[in-house]
Design an enzyme around this catalytic site. Structure first.
Site, PDB file in Angstrom:
ATOM      1  N   PRO A  52       0.806  -1.227   0.000  1.00  0.00           N
ATOM      2  CA  PRO A  52       0.000   0.000   0.000  1.00  0.00           C
ATOM      3  C   PRO A  52       0.840   1.278   0.000  1.00  0.00           C
ATOM      4  O   PRO A  52       0.875   2.030   0.972  1.00  0.00           O
ATOM      5  CB  PRO A  52      -0.833  -0.136   1.265  1.00  0.00           C
ATOM      6  CG  PRO A  52       0.049  -0.905   2.201  1.00  0.00           C
ATOM      7  CD  PRO A  52       0.792  -1.879   1.305  1.00  0.00           C
ATOM      8  N   CYS A  53       1.491   1.540  -1.125  1.00  0.00           N
ATOM      9  CA  CYS A  53       2.385   2.696  -1.211  1.00  0.00           C
ATOM     10  C   CYS A  53       1.647   4.019  -1.008  1.00  0.00           C
ATOM     11  O   CYS A  53       2.260   5.017  -0.636  1.00  0.00           O
ATOM     12  CB  CYS A  53       3.154   2.686  -2.521  1.00  0.00           C
ATOM     13  SG  CYS A  53       2.129   2.710  -3.989  1.00  0.00           S
TER      14      CYS A  53
END
Length: 106
Positions: A52-53
């Protein structure tokens, strides 16, 4: 494990409803000077569904205008979907939403 893999492993641990700074991720991945490297790694994230950048922001809580997966507006949308309040100009309240980790940064 290479540097990018270390970064990805840390990013995977950011809990829903929280964000982390590039420096925080760098520190947890092994070198607090890797903030820019974190940015490079996230820009080429091979698995945005599981890494989940979008939960990584600047130390001041600003989203990235260069968010690789749809731009800053998409990052804001994803953060809001996680329950994080983001101002209209793309800033997260770090005092309220920063991931509480056992790291010492500085």
């Amino acid at each position: 494990m290479n540097t990018f893999d270390k970064i990805y492993e840390v990013v995977k641990q950011i809990p829903r409803g929280t964000v982390a700074s590039y420096g925080q991720i760098a520190s947890l991945a092994g070198n607090r000077r890797w903030s820019r490297v974190v940015g490079y790694a996230l820009h080429v994230n091979p698995d945005s569904e599981h890494i989940p950048c979008y939960r990584v922001v600047t130390k001041d809580g600003k989203v990235s205008s260069a968010f690789a997966f749809g731009g800053g507006n998409e990052q804001i949308r994803l953060l809001r979907e996680d329950g994080i309040e983001v101002s209209d100009d793309g800033v997260v309240d770090m005092g309220r939403y920063q991931w509480d980790t056992p790291w010492i940064y500085g």
